[in-house]
Design a protein around this motif. Structure first.
Motif, PDB file in Angstrom:
ATOM      1  N   ILE A 229      -7.073  19.825  84.755  1.00  0.00           N
ATOM      2  CA  ILE A 229      -6.094  20.213  82.675  1.00  0.00           C
ATOM      3  C   ILE A 229      -6.196  21.914  83.419  1.00  0.00           C
ATOM      4  CG2 ILE A 229      -6.100  20.832  80.914  1.00  0.00           C
ATOM      5  CD1 ILE A 229      -8.395  17.986  80.142  1.00  0.00           C
ATOM      6  N   ASP A 230      -7.206  22.774  84.296  1.00  0.00           N
ATOM      7  CA  ASP A 230      -6.192  24.068  84.618  1.00  0.00           C
ATOM      8  C   ASP A 230      -5.671  24.317  85.166  1.00  0.00           C
ATOM      9  OD1 ASP A 230      -8.523  24.412  82.680  1.00  0.00           O
ATOM     10  OD2 ASP A 230     -10.079  25.004  83.853  1.00  0.00           O
ATOM     11  N   LEU A 231      -5.016  23.332  86.113  1.00  0.00           N
ATOM     12  CA  LEU A 231      -4.598  23.881  86.934  1.00  0.00           C
ATOM     13  C   LEU A 231      -2.499  23.003  87.014  1.00  0.00           C
ATOM     14  CD1 LEU A 231      -6.010  21.501  90.567  1.00  0.00           C
ATOM     15  CD2 LEU A 231      -4.990  24.380  90.303  1.00  0.00           C
ATOM     16  N   LEU A 232      -2.664  22.900  85.433  1.00  0.00           N
ATOM     17  CA  LEU A 232      -1.667  22.478  84.553  1.00  0.00           C
ATOM     18  C   LEU A 232      -0.348  23.906  84.468  1.00  0.00           C
ATOM     19  CD1 LEU A 232      -2.713  18.974  82.499  1.00  0.00           C
ATOM     20  CD2 LEU A 232      -0.501  19.120  84.903  1.00  0.00           C
ATOM     21  N   ASN A 233       0.145  23.248  84.663  1.00  0.00           N
ATOM     22  CA  ASN A 233       1.548  24.012  83.406  1.00  0.00           C
ATOM     23  C   ASN A 233       2.054  23.929  83.002  1.00  0.00           C
ATOM     24  OD1 ASN A 233       2.690  25.998  85.965  1.00  0.00           O
ATOM     25  ND2 ASN A 233       4.091  23.809  86.584  1.00  0.00           N
ATOM     26  N   ASP A 234       2.798  24.899  81.759  1.00  0.00           N
ATOM     27  CA  ASP A 234       2.144  24.617  79.918  1.00  0.00           C
ATOM     28  C   ASP A 234       2.630  23.864  80.085  1.00  0.00           C
ATOM     29  OD1 ASP A 234       2.363  25.619  77.569  1.00  0.00           O
ATOM     30  OD2 ASP A 234       4.143  26.313  77.456  1.00  0.00           O
ATOM     31  N   GLU A 235       2.934  22.692  79.428  1.00  0.00           N
ATOM     32  CA  GLU A 235       3.386  21.368  78.613  1.00  0.00           C
ATOM     33  C   GLU A 235       3.209  19.839  79.748  1.00  0.00           C
ATOM     34  OE1 GLU A 235       7.086  22.102  76.666  1.00  0.00           O
ATOM     35  OE2 GLU A 235       6.314  23.156  75.687  1.00  0.00           O
ATOM     36  N   GLY A 236       2.357  20.288  81.164  1.00  0.00           N
ATOM     37  CA  GLY A 236       2.609  19.690  81.750  1.00  0.00           C
ATOM     38  C   GLY A 236       1.205  18.521  81.335  1.00  0.00           C
ATOM     39  N   ARG A 237       1.370  17.519  81.832  1.00  0.00           N
ATOM     40  CA  ARG A 237      -0.105  16.579  81.831  1.00  0.00           C
ATOM     41  C   ARG A 237      -0.175  15.495  82.734  1.00  0.00           C
ATOM     42  NH1 ARG A 237       3.881  13.190  76.785  1.00  0.00           N
ATOM     43  NH2 ARG A 237       4.436  14.724  75.499  1.00  0.00           N
ATOM     44  N   ILE A 238      -1.790  15.280  82.189  1.00  0.00           N
ATOM     45  CA  ILE A 238      -2.115  14.341  82.763  1.00  0.00           C
ATOM     46  C   ILE A 238      -2.030  12.840  82.441  1.00  0.00           C
ATOM     47  CG2 ILE A 238      -4.415  15.149  81.634  1.00  0.00           C
ATOM     48  CD1 ILE A 238      -5.810  14.978  84.130  1.00  0.00           C
ATOM     49  N   ALA A 239      -2.355  12.258  82.652  1.00  0.00           N
ATOM     50  CA  ALA A 239      -2.008  10.873  82.878  1.00  0.00           C
ATOM     51  C   ALA A 239      -3.403  10.249  83.577  1.00  0.00           C
ATOM     52  CB  ALA A 239      -0.889   9.929  83.084  1.00  0.00           C
ATOM     53  N   ILE A 240      -4.386   9.060  82.473  1.00  0.00           N
ATOM     54  CA  ILE A 240      -5.600   8.268  83.528  1.00  0.00           C
ATOM     55  C   ILE A 240      -6.231   7.133  83.230  1.00  0.00           C
ATOM     56  CG2 ILE A 240      -8.638   8.756  84.392  1.00  0.00           C
ATOM     57  CD1 ILE A 240      -8.273  11.795  83.530  1.00  0.00           C
ATOM     58  N   ILE A 241      -5.230   6.328  83.512  1.00  0.00           N
ATOM     59  CA  ILE A 241      -5.792   4.101  83.504  1.00  0.00           C
ATOM     60  C   ILE A 241      -7.231   4.145  84.617  1.00  0.00           C
ATOM     61  CG2 ILE A 241      -5.283   2.450  83.788  1.00  0.00           C
ATOM     62  CD1 ILE A 241      -2.276   3.180  85.218  1.00  0.00           C
ATOM     63  N   THR A 242      -8.116   3.847  83.319  1.00  0.00           N
ATOM     64  CA  THR A 242      -8.960   3.220  83.668  1.00  0.00           C
ATOM     65  C   THR A 242      -9.198   2.312  83.335  1.00  0.00           C
ATOM     66  OG1 THR A 242      -9.928   3.568  80.779  1.00  0.00           O
ATOM     67  CG2 THR A 242     -10.452   5.529  82.377  1.00  0.00           C
ATOM     68  N   PHE A 243     -10.336   1.015  83.453  1.00  0.00           N
ATOM     69  CA  PHE A 243     -10.643   0.147  83.448  1.00  0.00           C
ATOM     70  C   PHE A 243     -11.699  -0.503  83.449  1.00  0.00           C
ATOM     71  CE2 PHE A 243      -7.542   0.388  86.050  1.00  0.00           C
ATOM     72  CZ  PHE A 243      -6.694  -0.503  86.058  1.00  0.00           C
ATOM     73  N   HIS A 244     -13.226  -0.190  82.626  1.00  0.00           N
ATOM     74  CA  HIS A 244     -13.887  -0.126  81.954  1.00  0.00           C
ATOM     75  C   HIS A 244     -14.501   0.915  81.064  1.00  0.00           C
ATOM     76  CE1 HIS A 244     -16.288   2.811  84.683  1.00  0.00           C
ATOM     77  NE2 HIS A 244     -16.151   1.579  86.069  1.00  0.00           N
ATOM     78  N   SER A 245     -15.228   0.829  80.189  1.00  0.00           N
ATOM     79  CA  SER A 245     -16.055   1.067  79.494  1.00  0.00           C
ATOM     80  C   SER A 245     -17.080   3.208  79.673  1.00  0.00           C
ATOM     81  CB  SER A 245     -16.788   0.749  78.356  1.00  0.00           C
ATOM     82  OG  SER A 245     -18.288   0.680  78.811  1.00  0.00           O
ATOM     83  N   LEU A 246     -17.461   3.158  80.518  1.00  0.00           N
ATOM     84  CA  LEU A 246     -17.967   4.004  80.974  1.00  0.00           C
ATOM     85  C   LEU A 246     -16.927   5.362  81.765  1.00  0.00           C
ATOM     86  CD1 LEU A 246     -20.198   2.337  83.928  1.00  0.00           C
ATOM     87  CD2 LEU A 246     -21.119   3.553  81.398  1.00  0.00           C
ATOM     88  N   GLU A 247     -15.948   4.867  82.332  1.00  0.00           N
ATOM     89  CA  GLU A 247     -14.872   5.729  82.429  1.00  0.00           C
ATOM     90  C   GLU A 247     -13.951   6.528  81.493  1.00  0.00           C
ATOM     91  OE1 GLU A 247     -13.161   4.006  86.897  1.00  0.00           O
ATOM     92  OE2 GLU A 247     -12.760   3.480  85.011  1.00  0.00           O
ATOM     93  N   ASP A 248     -13.571   5.322  80.833  1.00  0.00           N
ATOM     94  CA  ASP A 248     -13.249   5.431  79.241  1.00  0.00           C
ATOM     95  C   ASP A 248     -13.166   6.678  78.275  1.00  0.00           C
ATOM     96  OD1 ASP A 248     -10.735   5.144  78.255  1.00  0.00           O
ATOM     97  OD2 ASP A 248     -11.566   4.069  76.422  1.00  0.00           O
ATOM     98  N   ARG A 249     -14.930   6.784  78.884  1.00  0.00           N
ATOM     99  CA  ARG A 249     -15.875   7.010  77.436  1.00  0.00           C
ATOM    100  C   ARG A 249     -15.564   8.933  78.039  1.00  0.00           C
ATOM    101  NH1 ARG A 249     -20.749   4.714  77.957  1.00  0.00           N
ATOM    102  NH2 ARG A 249     -19.856   2.895  76.865  1.00  0.00           N
ATOM    103  N   ILE A 250     -15.468   9.373  79.121  1.00  0.00           N
ATOM    104  CA  ILE A 250     -15.659  10.172  79.945  1.00  0.00           C
ATOM    105  C   ILE A 250     -14.564  11.097  80.056  1.00  0.00           C
ATOM    106  CG2 ILE A 250     -15.630  11.203  81.913  1.00  0.00           C
ATOM    107  CD1 ILE A 250     -17.251   9.494  83.327  1.00  0.00           C
TER     108      ILE A 250
END
Length: 315
Positions: A229-250
């Motif tokens: 997140i710190d490496l993103l430019n202003d208004e840059g975005r991070i998108a994450i696809i998870t496949f189980h509840s443990l990852e999604d919760r993190i």
């Protein structure tokens, strides 16, 4: 080499992330390059797509698939745990977007000798990075009963974890467990017949647990997401696809804390902790596959997409 993989939530992910056609975008889990190629198609010649993967098979196919793009392309053979260093070595210190697809690729699942699948018999491997020496076989045969119980319960969330661990230890005392097929039979014996008849595949949760333990998947995610997140430019975005509840919760918790980091007691009239928001959560609820995608790709059914946008505060 055949590398068949259907990218999950492809348009939803790419359209959520690409906001600057001249920007630098990083696919941190390159795989078959489905997401990366779709990003590259939206970029101008001065834009750049960077792909990371520790799987050499995936990288060789990805390089081929990305070769027809007009934008700049860079592939790096590493796990995203080394992302910051890998980017700095390439002279890159800020980017406009990150994409993560945390699922096991169809190629890995469908290649029996990789040992990921409980649907095919093969060696107990499960290494994402084939350069590492430790395999799933080492976990199954060397971990204590208590260690096996903990990873199957915590990473597989299997209520029969205790019995599965016990059966594994009993079986390996007679002979080492060397193949996925042998492990599946041990797991089946540990789960009541009635449950086996009504639930999903009895080995699914244990295989997930061993894979997560072997490849340190949750630790890598937890330890690196804030840095990204710190490496993103202003208004840059991070998108994450998870496949189980443990990852999604993190992901959900780190995104939420990055948006609202204040730890002051609620009765305080103003914030005094000094923690500043890094941006905002774009997806209040995760984006999930639609009916058409679910029909075309059954492996997408547990996928969830979450998106965060960086906002750099002036001053």
């Amino acid at each position: 080499m055949e590398f068949n993989h259907t990218s999950v939530l492809l348009r939803e992910t790419v359209d959520s992330v690409v906001t600057n056609p001249k920007g630098i975008y990083v696919d941190c889990t390159l795989g078959g390059a489905g997401h990366a190629h779709a990003v590259g198609e939206m970029l101008d010649p001065e834009g750049m797509i960077i792909g990371l993967d520790q799987d050499e098979d995936a990288l060789s196919v990805a390089r081929q698939r990305l070769s027809d793009l007009n934008c700049q392309v860079l592939t790096i053979p590493t796990n995203f745990s080394n992302l910051k260093e890998a980017l700095q070595n390439a002279g890159i210190y800020e980017v406009d977007g990150f994409i993560f697809d945390l699922g096991v690729s169809s190629y890995q699942l469908d290649t029996p000798e990789r040992g990921f699948s409980y649907m095919n018999d093969g060696p107990l491997d499960m290494r994402m990075d084939q350069r590492q020496t430790k395999t799933a076989k080492d976990i199954v045969n060397d971990y204590s009963e208590m260690e096996l119980y903990h990873i199957i319960r915590n990473y597989g969330e299997d209520k029969f974890a205790k019995n599965i661990a016990k059966h594994i230890v009993q079986a390996r005392q007679k002979a080492p467990i060397e193949t996925t097929g042998q492990l599946i039979e041990v797991i089946k014996a540990a789960i009541p017949k009635k449950v086996r008849a009504t639930g999903g595949h009895p080995a699914k949760k244990t295989f997930q647990a061993i894979r997560i333990e072997l490849n340190h998947e949750l630790d890598v995610l937890k330890n690196n997401l804030e840095d990204m997140i710190d490496l993103l430019n202003d208004e840059g975005r991070i998108a994450i696809i998870t496949f189980h509840s443990l990852e999604d919760r993190i992901v959900k918790n780190i995104f939420r804390t990055s948006e609202r980091p204040c730890i002051c007691p609620p009765e305080f009239p103003v914030c005094v902790c000094g923690r500043v928001s890094k941006g905002k959560v774009i997806t209040r609820k995760p984006i999930v596959p639609g009916k058409e995608e679910l029909e075309e790709n059954s492996r997408s059914k547990s996928a969830k997409l979450r998106v965060f946008e960086r906002r750099i505060t002036e001053g």
